[in-house]
Design a protein around this motif. Structure first.
Motif, mmCIF file in Angstrom:
data_model
loop_
_atom_site.group_PDB
_atom_site.id
_atom_site.type_symbol
_atom_site.label_atom_id
_atom_site.label_comp_id
_atom_site.label_asym_id
_atom_site.label_seq_id
_atom_site.Cartn_x
_atom_site.Cartn_y
_atom_site.Cartn_z
ATOM 1 N N THR A 105 43.481 44.586 41.865
ATOM 2 C CA THR A 105 42.119 45.120 41.677
ATOM 3 C C THR A 105 41.972 46.575 42.129
ATOM 4 O O THR A 105 40.856 47.085 42.203
ATOM 5 N N GLY A 106 43.082 47.240 42.439
ATOM 6 C CA GLY A 106 43.059 48.696 42.585
ATOM 7 C C GLY A 106 42.625 49.262 43.920
ATOM 8 O O GLY A 106 42.437 50.469 44.045
ATOM 9 N N SER A 107 42.460 48.408 44.934
ATOM 10 C CA SER A 107 42.134 48.934 46.264
ATOM 11 C C SER A 107 42.594 47.948 47.326
ATOM 12 O O SER A 107 42.872 46.784 47.036
ATOM 13 N N PHE A 108 42.623 48.421 48.583
ATOM 14 C CA PHE A 108 43.054 47.571 49.712
ATOM 15 C C PHE A 108 42.164 46.350 49.889
ATOM 16 O O PHE A 108 42.549 45.402 50.579
ATOM 17 N N LYS A 109 40.978 46.358 49.280
ATOM 18 C CA LYS A 109 40.012 45.293 49.523
ATOM 19 C C LYS A 109 40.553 43.912 49.150
ATOM 20 O O LYS A 109 40.045 42.900 49.642
ATOM 21 N N PRO B 123 32.152 42.254 53.669
ATOM 22 C CA PRO B 123 33.342 43.036 53.294
ATOM 23 C C PRO B 123 34.112 43.607 54.484
ATOM 24 O O PRO B 123 35.213 44.099 54.302
ATOM 25 N N TYR B 124 33.523 43.576 55.690
ATOM 26 C CA TYR B 124 34.249 44.167 56.823
ATOM 27 C C TYR B 124 34.053 43.423 58.132
ATOM 28 O O TYR B 124 35.001 43.274 58.908
ATOM 29 N N ASP B 125 32.868 42.863 58.354
ATOM 30 C CA ASP B 125 32.585 42.310 59.683
ATOM 31 C C ASP B 125 32.977 40.839 59.753
ATOM 32 O O ASP B 125 32.120 39.960 59.878
ATOM 33 N N ASP B 126 34.272 40.581 59.673
ATOM 34 C CA ASP B 126 34.757 39.209 59.594
ATOM 35 C C ASP B 126 36.215 39.218 60.057
ATOM 36 O O ASP B 126 36.997 40.041 59.569
ATOM 37 N N PRO B 127 36.587 38.325 60.976
ATOM 38 C CA PRO B 127 37.964 38.379 61.495
ATOM 39 C C PRO B 127 39.023 38.095 60.424
ATOM 40 O O PRO B 127 40.128 38.630 60.495
ATOM 41 N N ARG B 128 38.683 37.291 59.406
ATOM 42 C CA ARG B 128 39.652 37.023 58.337
ATOM 43 C C ARG B 128 39.879 38.264 57.488
ATOM 44 O O ARG B 128 40.983 38.535 57.017
ATOM 45 N N VAL B 129 38.786 39.013 57.303
ATOM 46 C CA VAL B 129 38.858 40.272 56.547
ATOM 47 C C VAL B 129 39.702 41.302 57.314
ATOM 48 O O VAL B 129 40.581 41.963 56.750
#
Lengths: 333, 333
Positions: A65-69, A160-166
């Motif tokens: 999908t073109g990004s680190f996300k 998208p960011y505030d999650d330990p799995r992320v």
């Protein structure tokens, strides 16, 4: 350099070294192995000459999908607690979670502003997710997310960011940077919600590497820099009008702030013109197609070159999904 | 598939298997090891979905000077016979030889049309070469090259393709494709003078790989396809008006024709509109910045998809040095 986000035994942030708020980072890494693409490391003499530094570009533009996300999204999807996933994103995280959910066999809904570009909506749909369009003048995406969660208790809302799995998912990029030989003195990473930079800090500390991690933030959206200066989580008063759409977040996440406030060497605030120069330099000198947020780390290097004397720098190019019209305006085509 | 350019003992083309017109391919490979950058292998589901094939992109856009030509140039420079090097090129080979000569400690002169873009002239100069500008309405670059050779017997004129050191240098890319596991059934390579495709065929045969090699040529500059059909070396009557500037060569080289006429599975002739579609697809679906000649191999796949059913295809993207204005016109920015 006493900057350790997760010392063994420090349970304020991590429980034990490898446990981040109850998530075993080793398990996330094992689950993602072979499913995320390794970053592509490239060098460009012309770029290095122009910036006057020893730079390795770490490209996530060829990630799924073109990004680190996708690293973040797959971490969340494979360790989901809900039977369905829902998120609010008009950008890279929406597409990444759509694909990750599909890989994990979970239905996914992405809340997007009704005014989003058609091509972005279609991209998320083509990856298998349902798109929920909201008129953001009437209801915010966060409110809509709350409505959806209330209506469907089996749906899990993913930040998208505030999650330990992320953060653990993003840390797989750090593991590629720090495993094996000691290659870098400094890693430059863009900061929006802080998911990527906190993943890099986490991996560095878990792997016992010594590199400094420096954040790169648009001056127009410098909530993270202000947060570090003031010692408390600061927010942007409104959506910042920066070119870097990945950094238009209201503030760092809570978990991200906890990791970054202790593990980051500092944050460079890049002007918009410098971001454009970085996009242009990547394009012309290194044949790299980067989105503005993806060029933020290089922009930091251009903004404050004196900060990085004789260091071996890894400069993360976090994504490449840029609208052709915008890119062409920047590169002068 | 009985397509072997260089069988052991076949001295018409190669002397013995590893000797190509007196050049020991092993020695060239050993000399280039660690000095050329490995190609970058990337995949894109979106691109594969659009072309309906199993495709790995093999990127040379991050090679030194931005195209595969550095492999060719370094092969020639490290095994030079002259004390000075001279070549005629307004494109990638000029820049590549400028850098390679500098690496080999040899002075280098590049003959370029006086009408070349300033940025191209400056690029060659910044790599350490002298630029000799000729008014191509008065004297052709080939004539000027002959004049220079006559005036300076210690200067060696280097062909960008018709030279065994150049072919052996390009064959290092083939060695990356064919060494180790059997990954590809088919390799698609662009054809101008035939230097790259003949290097790939050479490496395949030396390493005993079984993949078919298919050439990609602009329909507007289809001298190689006509040569293979007619069984003799054909030339273009004038410089073909194709977007693919790397394929505006008058004809295949003599050595390249000898290798390709026996080792190539075939050549796909791509229309200009298909080349543009390939550039666009690489850009939007795979975040790859390719020059038109670099997108030729993908264009071949788009032009004749029925030719490649259920094959594992390596699609070489040979270079990324495209004028931003041209790229932006193509990608619709």
């Amino acid at each position: 350099m006493e900057q350790r986000a997760c010392r063994p035994g420090d349970d304020r942030v991590t429980g034990d070294g490898w446990l981040l708020e109850g998530v075993d980072v080793r398990r996330v890494w094992a689950a993602l192995a072979g499913r995320v693409r390794p970053a592509v490391f490239v060098r460009s003499e012309r770029l290095e000459r122009e910036v006057g530094a020893d730079v390795t570009l770490v490209l996530e533009v060829h990630q799924r999908t073109g990004s680190f996300k996708y690293r973040a999204a797959l971490g969340a999807a494979l360790f989901a607690r809900g039977r369905r996933l829902v998120t609010a994103s008009s950008g890279n995280f929406g597409a990444a979670l759509a694909l990750a959910a599909s890989e994990a066999g979970l239905p996914c809904m992405v809340v997007m502003p009704a005014a989003s570009a058609r091509v972005k909506i279609d991209a998320v749909r083509s990856l298998g997710a349902t798109v929920d369009l909201v008129d953001t003048a009437v209801v915010s995406r966060a409110e809509r997310l709350a409505q959806l969660s209330l209506a469907d208790p089996a749906a899990e809302a993913i930040s998208p960011y505030d999650d330990p799995r992320v953060v653990a998912g993003n840390a797989t990029l750090g593991s590629e940077l720090f495993e094996g030989e000691d290659r870098f003195d400094c890693v430059l990473a863009p900061i929006g919600g802080g998911g990527l930079a906190s993943g890099i800090v986490l991996a560095r500390d878990l792997l016992g590497a010594r590199a400094a991690v420096v954040g790169a933030e648009p001056l127009l959206a410098n909530d993270a820099a202000r947060s570090l200066r003031e010692g408390r989580l600061c927010a942007n008063p409104c959506e910042p009008p920066t070119l870097c759409d990945g950094a238009r977040t209201p503030s760092l996440g809570r978990l991200n702030y906890a990791i970054l406030s202790r593990g980051l060497e500092g944050i460079v605030e890049a002007e918009e013109a410098t971001v454009e120069r970085a996009v242009r330099l990547l394009f012309t000198a290194a044949n790299v197609k980067a989105e503005p947020t993806g060029a933020l780390a290089l922009a930091a290097l251009l903004q404050d070159p004196g900060r990085f004397p004789s260091r071996r720098i890894a400069c993360i190019v976090s994504g490449g999904n840029v609208d052709p019209a915008l890119l062409c305006r920047i590169v002068g085509g």
